[in-house]
Design a protein around this motif. Structure first.
Motif, PDB file in Angstrom:
ATOM      1  N   THR A 293       0.809  -1.227   0.000  1.00 36.35           N
ATOM      2  CA  THR A 293       0.000   0.000   0.000  1.00 36.35           C
ATOM      3  C   THR A 293       0.840   1.275   0.000  1.00 36.35           C
ATOM      4  OG1 THR A 293      -0.164  -0.127   2.413  1.00 36.35           O
ATOM      5  CG2 THR A 293      -1.972  -1.093   1.134  1.00 36.35           C
ATOM      6  N   LEU A 294       2.101   1.178   0.380  1.00 38.26           N
ATOM      7  CA  LEU A 294       2.987   2.334   0.418  1.00 38.26           C
ATOM      8  C   LEU A 294       4.230   2.062  -0.429  1.00 38.26           C
ATOM      9  CD1 LEU A 294       3.019   3.058   4.274  1.00 38.26           C
ATOM     10  CD2 LEU A 294       1.637   4.235   2.551  1.00 38.26           C
ATOM     11  N   SER A 295       4.833   3.124  -0.937  1.00 38.27           N
ATOM     12  CA  SER A 295       6.126   2.966  -1.602  1.00 38.27           C
ATOM     13  C   SER A 295       7.196   2.801  -0.530  1.00 38.27           C
ATOM     14  CB  SER A 295       6.436   4.190  -2.459  1.00 38.27           C
ATOM     15  OG  SER A 295       6.749   5.305  -1.633  1.00 38.27           O
ATOM     16  N   PRO A 296       8.354   2.225  -0.864  1.00 43.86           N
ATOM     17  CA  PRO A 296       9.432   2.144   0.125  1.00 43.86           C
ATOM     18  C   PRO A 296       9.821   3.507   0.687  1.00 43.86           C
ATOM     19  CG  PRO A 296       9.915   0.717  -1.732  1.00 43.86           C
ATOM     20  CD  PRO A 296       8.697   1.514  -2.110  1.00 43.86           C
ATOM     21  N   ALA A 297       9.778   4.537  -0.137  1.00 42.64           N
ATOM     22  CA  ALA A 297      10.117   5.879   0.349  1.00 42.64           C
ATOM     23  C   ALA A 297       9.136   6.334   1.427  1.00 42.64           C
ATOM     24  CB  ALA A 297      10.122   6.870  -0.811  1.00 42.64           C
ATOM     25  N   GLU A 298       7.846   6.043   1.223  1.00 41.65           N
ATOM     26  CA  GLU A 298       6.822   6.433   2.199  1.00 41.65           C
ATOM     27  C   GLU A 298       6.909   5.604   3.476  1.00 41.65           C
ATOM     28  OE1 GLU A 298       3.169   7.840  -0.730  1.00 41.65           O
ATOM     29  OE2 GLU A 298       3.580   5.695  -0.471  1.00 41.65           O
ATOM     30  N   ALA A 299       7.378   4.367   3.352  1.00 40.94           N
ATOM     31  CA  ALA A 299       7.388   3.456   4.496  1.00 40.94           C
ATOM     32  C   ALA A 299       8.640   3.588   5.363  1.00 40.94           C
ATOM     33  CB  ALA A 299       7.263   2.009   4.009  1.00 40.94           C
ATOM     34  N   GLN A 300       9.631   4.333   4.887  1.00 38.97           N
ATOM     35  CA  GLN A 300      10.911   4.404   5.601  1.00 38.97           C
ATOM     36  C   GLN A 300      10.777   5.099   6.955  1.00 38.97           C
ATOM     37  OE1 GLN A 300      14.230   3.292   4.087  1.00 38.97           O
ATOM     38  NE2 GLN A 300      14.264   3.101   6.315  1.00 38.97           N
TER      39      GLN A 300
END
Length: 257
Positions: free
Chosen positions: A209-216
Motif C-alpha cells: 500500500t505504500l512505496s518504500p520511500a513512504e514506508a521508511q
C-alpha cells in the motif's frame, strides 16, 4: 494449441521447482537430464518422468527443453548438447537470449523472478515469469507453457530482465543479509530472533500500500545521532557490520532529503 511436454536439464532448486510445478498442473515432464544421478532419479520418480544424463537425446520432438543449470555452467552444458529442432529455454535472469542462440535453432527464456530454496518452494501461481523468444511463434509457445503454472507472465527482453535481476538482488539478497545480521545480533544477546518476525512481516506488508520511500522510518531518517552513536558503540567489536550500518544510514538520510 497442442499440449506441450517438457524435458528439464538440471536437478537443482530451480529445476525441481519447475518440474514439480508442471507436474502438479498437468504438464507432462517427459524426462529429467542431470549429472547428479541421485537427485535426478529422485526428481524423475516424483514427477513420473524418465531420468538420464544424455545430452544428445531429449525425447519426442514436441518436448520443450528447459535448461535450469547454474549460469556459470550453462555454456559448457549447451556446447555438449544436441538440441536438433527442439525449442530450448533457459531460466536465468542475467544470461541473454543471444547467449543461447549459437547452440540451437529455436530458443527462448522462462525466468522465474523469485528466490527458490529447496527446503521451501513458493507456490508457482504467484511467481512472476519473464519470458522471451527468438520468434513470435515461439514466444506464444513459451507464454502458453508459463501460463499453465503462473498467473503472472510478462514478456521482457534480455536488457529489461537483467535490470530486474539487479533490482531483485537488492530486494531479496541484500535485505536477507540485513535479516541475518539482525538474527545474529539477537542471538548474541540470548534473545529469540523470532521476536523480529512481526516487524519484518509488517515492513513487507506495507509495500502493498505504500512505496518504500513512504514506508521508511528509523533514526537515520531524522538523523538522530544520539541513537545512532549508541548503536555504533554496540557494534564496536563488529567493524564490518558497523560500516554497513553507517553506509545504509547515510543513504537513508540522503534519500529522505
Amino acid at each position: 494449441m497442442k499440449e506441450l511436454s517438457v524435458a528439464i536439464i538440471g536437478s537443482g532448486n530451480v529445476a525441481a521447482f519447475l518440474a514439480r510445478s508442471f507436474h502438479r498442473k498437468g504438464v507432462r515432464v517427459e524426462r529429467i537430464i542431470s549429472r547428479n544421478s541421485e537427485k535426478g532419479k529422485a526428481l524423475a520418480a516424483e514427477t513420473n518422468s524418465l531420468w538420464n544424463n544424455d545430452l544428445t537425446f531429449f525425447g519426442p520432438p514436441e518436448n520443450i527443453i528447459i535448461s535450469a543449470v547454474k549460469d556459470s555452467a550453462a555454456a559448457e552444458v549447451w556446447s555438449k548438447a544436441l538440441f536438433k529442432n527442439h525449442l530450448v529455454l533457459h531460466t536465468a535472469g542475467t544470461l541473454s537470449l543471444s547467449d543461447l542462440r549459437p547452440f540451437t535453432s529455436a530458443c527462448g527464456v522462462l525466468y522465474p523472478l523469485q528466490s527458490i530454496t529447496g527446503s521451501r518452494e513458493p507456490g508457482s501461481c504467484q511467481v512472476p515469469f519473464l519470458i522471451e523468444a527468438d520468434t513470435p511463434e515461439n514466444l506464444e509457445k513459451v507464454r502458453h507453457l508459463a501460463q499453465r503454472i503462473s498467473d503472472n507472465v510478462t514478456a521482457a527482453d534480455s536488457a529489461v530482465r537483467g535490470k530486474l535481476h539487479l533490482a531483485a538482488v537488492f530486494a531479496n539478497n541484500f535485505s536477507n543479509l540485513c535479516f541475518r545480521i539482525a538474527w545474529e545480533l539477537a542471538e548474541k544477546e540470548g534473545l529469540d530472533p523470532r521476536l523480529l518476525l512481526p516487524l519484518i512481516d509488517e515492513s513487507c506488508a506495507k509495500l502493498h500500500t505504500l512505496s518504500p520511500a513512504e514506508a521508511q522510518t528509523g533514526p537515520a531518517v531524522r538523523w538522530d545521532e544520539n541513537v545512532m552513536n549508541k548503536h555504533l558503540s554496540l557494534l564496536e567489536k563488529m567493524p564490518q557490520t558497523a560500516e554497513i550500518y553507517k553506509l545504509l544510514s547515510s543513504e537513508i538520510h540522503r534519500l529522505k532529503k
